[in-house]
Design a protein around this motif. Structure first.
Motif, PDB file in Angstrom:
ATOM      1  N   HIS A 116       0.976  -1.283  -0.096  1.00  0.00           N
ATOM      2  CA  HIS A 116      -0.023  -0.136  -0.016  1.00  0.00           C
ATOM      3  C   HIS A 116       0.801   1.447  -0.056  1.00  0.00           C
ATOM      4  O   HIS A 116       0.504   2.218  -0.724  1.00  0.00           O
ATOM      5  CB  HIS A 116      -1.021  -0.144   1.363  1.00  0.00           C
ATOM      6  N   LYS A 117       1.884   1.221   0.963  1.00  0.00           N
ATOM      7  CA  LYS A 117       2.742   2.478   0.878  1.00  0.00           C
ATOM      8  C   LYS A 117       3.621   2.632  -0.374  1.00  0.00           C
ATOM      9  O   LYS A 117       3.586   3.763  -0.920  1.00  0.00           O
ATOM     10  CB  LYS A 117       3.676   2.180   1.974  1.00  0.00           C
ATOM     11  N   LEU A 118       3.964   1.548  -0.959  1.00  0.00           N
ATOM     12  CA  LEU A 118       4.837   1.637  -2.361  1.00  0.00           C
ATOM     13  C   LEU A 118       3.963   2.077  -3.416  1.00  0.00           C
ATOM     14  O   LEU A 118       4.304   2.938  -4.259  1.00  0.00           O
ATOM     15  CB  LEU A 118       5.499   0.442  -2.711  1.00  0.00           C
ATOM     16  N   ILE A 119       2.733   1.525  -3.579  1.00  0.00           N
ATOM     17  CA  ILE A 119       1.701   2.071  -4.425  1.00  0.00           C
ATOM     18  C   ILE A 119       1.372   3.527  -4.310  1.00  0.00           C
ATOM     19  O   ILE A 119       1.398   4.289  -5.362  1.00  0.00           O
ATOM     20  CB  ILE A 119       0.661   1.214  -4.692  1.00  0.00           C
ATOM     21  N   SER A 120       1.021   4.098  -3.207  1.00  0.00           N
ATOM     22  CA  SER A 120       0.868   5.423  -2.853  1.00  0.00           C
ATOM     23  C   SER A 120       1.979   6.358  -3.209  1.00  0.00           C
ATOM     24  O   SER A 120       1.778   7.165  -3.921  1.00  0.00           O
ATOM     25  CB  SER A 120       0.487   5.518  -1.283  1.00  0.00           C
ATOM     26  N   VAL A 121       3.154   5.921  -2.737  1.00  0.00           N
ATOM     27  CA  VAL A 121       4.358   6.804  -3.488  1.00  0.00           C
ATOM     28  C   VAL A 121       4.672   6.708  -4.728  1.00  0.00           C
ATOM     29  O   VAL A 121       4.859   7.656  -5.281  1.00  0.00           O
ATOM     30  CB  VAL A 121       5.840   6.365  -2.524  1.00  0.00           C
ATOM     31  N   GLY A 122       4.113   5.586  -5.411  1.00  0.00           N
ATOM     32  CA  GLY A 122       4.225   5.456  -6.785  1.00  0.00           C
ATOM     33  C   GLY A 122       3.379   6.343  -7.289  1.00  0.00           C
ATOM     34  O   GLY A 122       3.794   6.904  -8.587  1.00  0.00           O
ATOM     35  N   PHE A 123       2.241   6.464  -7.104  1.00  0.00           N
ATOM     36  CA  PHE A 123       1.240   7.503  -7.694  1.00  0.00           C
ATOM     37  C   PHE A 123       1.748   8.941  -7.350  1.00  0.00           C
ATOM     38  O   PHE A 123       1.485   9.642  -8.358  1.00  0.00           O
ATOM     39  CB  PHE A 123       0.023   6.985  -6.811  1.00  0.00           C
ATOM     40  N   ILE A 124       2.352   9.182  -6.239  1.00  0.00           N
ATOM     41  CA  ILE A 124       2.814  10.453  -6.207  1.00  0.00           C
ATOM     42  C   ILE A 124       3.975  10.895  -7.170  1.00  0.00           C
ATOM     43  O   ILE A 124       3.765  12.080  -7.604  1.00  0.00           O
ATOM     44  CB  ILE A 124       3.225  10.636  -4.729  1.00  0.00           C
ATOM     45  N   PHE A 125       4.548   9.927  -7.138  1.00  0.00           N
ATOM     46  CA  PHE A 125       5.735  10.134  -8.265  1.00  0.00           C
ATOM     47  C   PHE A 125       5.030  10.342  -9.567  1.00  0.00           C
ATOM     48  O   PHE A 125       5.501  11.109 -10.491  1.00  0.00           O
ATOM     49  CB  PHE A 125       6.891   8.938  -8.568  1.00  0.00           C
ATOM     50  N   TYR A 126       4.194   9.437 -10.009  1.00  0.00           N
ATOM     51  CA  TYR A 126       3.233   9.427 -11.557  1.00  0.00           C
ATOM     52  C   TYR A 126       2.703  10.979 -11.699  1.00  0.00           C
ATOM     53  O   TYR A 126       2.894  11.390 -12.563  1.00  0.00           O
ATOM     54  CB  TYR A 126       2.482   8.408 -11.337  1.00  0.00           C
ATOM     55  N   MET A 127       2.004  11.446 -10.475  1.00  0.00           N
ATOM     56  CA  MET A 127       1.497  12.695 -10.498  1.00  0.00           C
ATOM     57  C   MET A 127       2.527  13.834 -10.767  1.00  0.00           C
ATOM     58  O   MET A 127       2.223  14.659 -11.484  1.00  0.00           O
ATOM     59  CB  MET A 127       0.587  13.023  -9.430  1.00  0.00           C
ATOM     60  N   GLY A 128       3.655  13.495 -10.245  1.00  0.00           N
ATOM     61  CA  GLY A 128       4.675  14.672 -10.515  1.00  0.00           C
ATOM     62  C   GLY A 128       5.330  14.534 -11.853  1.00  0.00           C
ATOM     63  O   GLY A 128       5.532  15.405 -12.272  1.00  0.00           O
ATOM     64  N   PHE A 129       5.353  13.405 -12.462  1.00  0.00           N
ATOM     65  CA  PHE A 129       5.851  13.152 -13.980  1.00  0.00           C
ATOM     66  C   PHE A 129       4.558  13.872 -15.012  1.00  0.00           C
ATOM     67  O   PHE A 129       5.031  14.656 -15.607  1.00  0.00           O
ATOM     68  CB  PHE A 129       5.846  11.677 -14.087  1.00  0.00           C
ATOM     69  N   VAL A 130       3.374  13.899 -14.433  1.00  0.00           N
ATOM     70  CA  VAL A 130       2.300  14.418 -15.110  1.00  0.00           C
ATOM     71  C   VAL A 130       2.528  15.830 -15.366  1.00  0.00           C
ATOM     72  O   VAL A 130       2.503  16.622 -16.142  1.00  0.00           O
ATOM     73  CB  VAL A 130       1.095  13.665 -14.656  1.00  0.00           C
ATOM     74  N   ILE A 131       2.819  16.342 -13.739  1.00  0.00           N
ATOM     75  CA  ILE A 131       2.841  17.847 -13.784  1.00  0.00           C
ATOM     76  C   ILE A 131       3.885  18.432 -14.825  1.00  0.00           C
ATOM     77  O   ILE A 131       4.000  19.450 -15.352  1.00  0.00           O
ATOM     78  CB  ILE A 131       2.849  18.051 -12.347  1.00  0.00           C
ATOM     79  N   PHE A 132       5.231  17.689 -14.209  1.00  0.00           N
ATOM     80  CA  PHE A 132       6.475  17.912 -15.198  1.00  0.00           C
ATOM     81  C   PHE A 132       6.179  17.889 -16.512  1.00  0.00           C
ATOM     82  O   PHE A 132       6.644  18.865 -17.484  1.00  0.00           O
ATOM     83  CB  PHE A 132       7.541  17.096 -14.721  1.00  0.00           C
ATOM     84  N   ARG A 133       5.568  17.155 -17.140  1.00  0.00           N
ATOM     85  CA  ARG A 133       5.432  17.152 -18.607  1.00  0.00           C
ATOM     86  C   ARG A 133       4.335  18.040 -18.961  1.00  0.00           C
ATOM     87  O   ARG A 133       4.414  18.497 -20.194  1.00  0.00           O
ATOM     88  CB  ARG A 133       4.716  15.590 -19.279  1.00  0.00           C
ATOM     89  N   PHE A 134       3.245  18.426 -18.197  1.00  0.00           N
ATOM     90  CA  PHE A 134       2.314  19.201 -18.630  1.00  0.00           C
ATOM     91  C   PHE A 134       2.893  20.613 -18.548  1.00  0.00           C
ATOM     92  O   PHE A 134       2.695  21.421 -19.512  1.00  0.00           O
ATOM     93  CB  PHE A 134       1.140  19.163 -17.544  1.00  0.00           C
ATOM     94  N   ALA A 135       3.822  20.964 -17.523  1.00  0.00           N
ATOM     95  CA  ALA A 135       4.721  22.278 -17.532  1.00  0.00           C
ATOM     96  C   ALA A 135       5.434  22.434 -18.798  1.00  0.00           C
ATOM     97  O   ALA A 135       5.771  23.652 -19.152  1.00  0.00           O
ATOM     98  CB  ALA A 135       5.458  22.189 -16.182  1.00  0.00           C
ATOM     99  N   GLN A 136       5.902  21.165 -19.143  1.00  0.00           N
ATOM    100  CA  GLN A 136       6.889  21.537 -20.533  1.00  0.00           C
ATOM    101  C   GLN A 136       6.060  22.021 -21.684  1.00  0.00           C
ATOM    102  O   GLN A 136       6.575  22.522 -22.740  1.00  0.00           O
ATOM    103  CB  GLN A 136       7.817  20.354 -20.820  1.00  0.00           C
ATOM    104  N   LEU A 137       4.805  21.527 -21.846  1.00  0.00           N
ATOM    105  CA  LEU A 137       3.878  22.073 -22.951  1.00  0.00           C
ATOM    106  C   LEU A 137       3.076  23.340 -22.725  1.00  0.00           C
ATOM    107  O   LEU A 137       2.897  23.834 -23.845  1.00  0.00           O
ATOM    108  CB  LEU A 137       2.842  20.539 -23.076  1.00  0.00           C
ATOM    109  N   LYS A 138       2.520  23.440 -21.619  1.00  0.00           N
ATOM    110  CA  LYS A 138       1.927  24.735 -21.473  1.00  0.00           C
ATOM    111  C   LYS A 138       2.180  25.255 -20.118  1.00  0.00           C
ATOM    112  O   LYS A 138       3.088  25.018 -19.295  1.00  0.00           O
ATOM    113  CB  LYS A 138       0.307  24.280 -21.104  1.00  0.00           C
ATOM    114  N   THR A 139       2.017  26.617 -20.003  1.00  0.00           N
ATOM    115  CA  THR A 139       1.976  27.387 -18.697  1.00  0.00           C
ATOM    116  C   THR A 139       0.693  27.054 -18.049  1.00  0.00           C
ATOM    117  O   THR A 139      -0.392  26.820 -18.446  1.00  0.00           O
ATOM    118  CB  THR A 139       2.029  28.766 -18.923  1.00  0.00           C
TER     119      THR A 139
END
Length: 116
Positions: A33-56
């Motif tokens: 449960h902890k590993l999946i939760s931390v993985g989801f947080i990293f995934y959302m960070g990746f989504v935010i990072f990729r989105f920041a490269q494309l748009k403001t």
């Protein structure tokens, strides 16, 4: 995949707290449960990072990101306190449940905003 990951996190949290079976599971499931939760947080960070490269970001997206970060921090802290048996378990559990909903809504809105 995003909805499935979030569903797995929520289901494993429900099972660990014993809502369904009335007792706690072993350490292995708790760690999953902890590993999946931390993985989801990293995934959302990746989504935010990729989105920041494309748009403001506009103000509403930045607000949602901040709410999500605060929610994730509270979830990690309350989960750790409950796991260690420190603090008032009832209060920690209520905070954990409330901020799970807050993070779920913020993540869903962020993913919807990014995809659209």
């Amino acid at each position: 995949m995003d909805e499935a990951t979030l569903s797995i996190i929520l289901l494993s949290g429900v099972l660990i707290t014993g809502i369904i079976l009335g007792k706690s599971f072993k350490t292995v499931l708790f760690n999953v449960h902890k590993l999946i939760s931390v993985g989801f947080i990293f995934y959302m960070g990746f989504v935010i990072f990729r989105f920041a490269q494309l748009k403001t970001f506009d103000t509403s997206i930045i607000s949602i990101i901040i709410i999500g970060i605060i929610s994730a921090a509270v979830l990690l802290a309350t989960g750790a306190f409950m796991g260690m048996g420190k603090g008032n378990y009832g209060t920690m559990r209520i905070l954990h449940i409330v901020f799970t909903v807050v993070l779920s809504v913020a993540s869903g809105f962020l993913l919807y905003s990014v995809s659209g």
